[in-house]
Design an enzyme around this catalytic site. Sequence first.
Site, PDB file in Angstrom:
ATOM      1  N   ALA A  76       0.875   3.230   7.373  1.00  0.00           N
ATOM      2  CA  ALA A  76       1.098   4.631   7.734  1.00  0.00           C
ATOM      3  C   ALA A  76      -0.196   5.353   8.097  1.00  0.00           C
ATOM      4  O   ALA A  76      -0.166   6.493   8.552  1.00  0.00           O
ATOM      5  CB  ALA A  76       1.794   5.361   6.577  1.00  0.00           C
TER       6      ALA A  76
ATOM      7  N   ASN B  59       0.822  -1.203   0.000  1.00  0.00           N
ATOM      8  CA  ASN B  59       0.000   0.000   0.000  1.00  0.00           C
ATOM      9  C   ASN B  59       0.860   1.259   0.000  1.00  0.00           C
ATOM     10  O   ASN B  59       0.999   1.933  -1.017  1.00  0.00           O
ATOM     11  CB  ASN B  59      -0.949   0.000   1.201  1.00  0.00           C
ATOM     12  CG  ASN B  59      -2.042   1.048   1.086  1.00  0.00           C
ATOM     13  OD1 ASN B  59      -1.889   2.072   0.433  1.00  0.00           O
ATOM     14  ND2 ASN B  59      -3.169   0.812   1.732  1.00  0.00           N
ATOM     15  N   ASP B  60       1.483   1.561   1.144  1.00  0.00           N
ATOM     16  CA  ASP B  60       2.234   2.809   1.272  1.00  0.00           C
ATOM     17  C   ASP B  60       3.371   2.920   0.260  1.00  0.00           C
ATOM     18  O   ASP B  60       3.675   4.015  -0.210  1.00  0.00           O
ATOM     19  CB  ASP B  60       2.801   2.930   2.693  1.00  0.00           C
ATOM     20  CG  ASP B  60       1.704   2.956   3.748  1.00  0.00           C
ATOM     21  OD1 ASP B  60       0.642   3.555   3.480  1.00  0.00           O
ATOM     22  OD2 ASP B  60       1.903   2.379   4.830  1.00  0.00           O
ATOM     23  N   ILE B  61       3.997   1.786  -0.090  1.00  0.00           N
ATOM     24  CA  ILE B  61       5.151   1.822  -0.988  1.00  0.00           C
ATOM     25  C   ILE B  61       4.748   2.065  -2.442  1.00  0.00           C
ATOM     26  O   ILE B  61       5.616   2.217  -3.306  1.00  0.00           O
ATOM     27  CB  ILE B  61       5.973   0.527  -0.888  1.00  0.00           C
ATOM     28  CG1 ILE B  61       5.129  -0.684  -1.292  1.00  0.00           C
ATOM     29  CG2 ILE B  61       6.542   0.367   0.505  1.00  0.00           C
ATOM     30  CD1 ILE B  61       5.915  -1.974  -1.401  1.00  0.00           C
TER      31      ILE B  61
END
Length: 464
Positions: free
Chosen positions: A431, A390-392
């Site tokens: 995050a 997700n965040d990456i």
Amino acid sequence: MEILAHLTYLIAAVLFILALRGLSHPESAKRGLEFGMAGMGLAVITTLFMPQVEGYVLIVLGILLGGGIGYAIAQRTEMTALPQLMAAFHSLVGLAAVCVAAAAFYNPKAYGILGAEGIHLSSLVEMALGAAIGAVTFTGSLIAWGKLDGRISGKPVLFGGQHSLNALLGIALFLLILLLCVTESSFFFWMIVLVALALGVLMIIPIGGADMPVIVSMLNSYSGWAAAGIGFTLHNNLLIIVGALVGASGAILSYIMCKGMNRSFLNVLLGGFGGEQSSGAGADYSDKQAKIGAAEDAAFLMKNASKVIIVPGYGMAVAQAQHALREMGDLLKGYGVEVTYAIHPVAGRMPGHMNVLLAEANVPYDEVFEMEDINRDFAQADVAYVIGANDITNPAAKNDSASPIYGMPVLDVEKARTVLFVKRSMGSGYAGIDNPLFFEQNTMMLLGDAKKMTEDIIKALEHA
């Protein structure tokens, strides 16, 4: 005997260096671990036969107790829980450093550090630094463990005057070390420990979940320096060498990760002092609609593609989907599709987490690429299959200055012709922020367990 001990310690140190070298690549990692275990075994056996060892009952009991607990924990720990396990074990290294420093302080004669006028000044400095770094490592690692294990929120904990308080505690720690060296007072020794314990908490709580892998690496470095400091107190050359190796390698890894995430190494080193993270949540996407697809849709798109890039993340690790993922990749290659894997520096919650899982599933090493080597290829890819990440992949890191991850390099999956996103839900990542990529026209969300979804795609490919 002393000459023989120094020789075996030297051999053990060489084995530890070979272990670090082996761990630098998946193909040699197993051999590296074997070198490390051999070095540690040799070090322990050598220490047991040192003339300073006067009794074995408590030592054997300690080895049996610690070894038994370690074995039981290792047997019960899943691969996905290794990051928090590392953080928990780092805390024990820090606590051990504090305990050894306290033992040396209260019985300096047994450690050979007592002079005519008291404890040697150099020994006071060494034990003070070892205790301080150890205490910071202990509480800092416990906070990191709590965040990684979900027991503490992964969001940064911020309050007014936080950085000033950390700076004051740092200055107080320095002054207390000076006072200890002048007075040899037990009061100042324990004040050093208490201030360092508080500093460990305050340094880690402002770090958000997205940066936690870097913190685990840095705490690993702290534990090494704590061990090295105590090695000087114990006059143990091997402990000094090993502590320095762990401290230096952890710091180098943290620097590499900071560079990969566009974070300040100094900020991470000081626990977010002057940190770059924003406390904002970024843009609101509550009014957006995502395109929801099924396994059959994904199978059709990938079977008719020329190039597919697979992006694994923590969700893949939780679902243990790596074997199904490799099977899907093999099927696609059988249809003439080019399949590669893209690894972000902090994919998962530990450096190399995804590499280890893919290697476990026997994914060929030449198909796995780091971010800097594959990011340009997304523009030529027909499909980007994002499984549990997700965040990456969040483009907000590039174009939303209000985002907590703004400035962090991410994989450019949005440049692929089609993005298939496998997630349990539309929820935010570790995050705690939304991913605008979910709502793009070229994105199809595949909601469900990562392993089951991949297995369903395999069935659809086999019957296509």
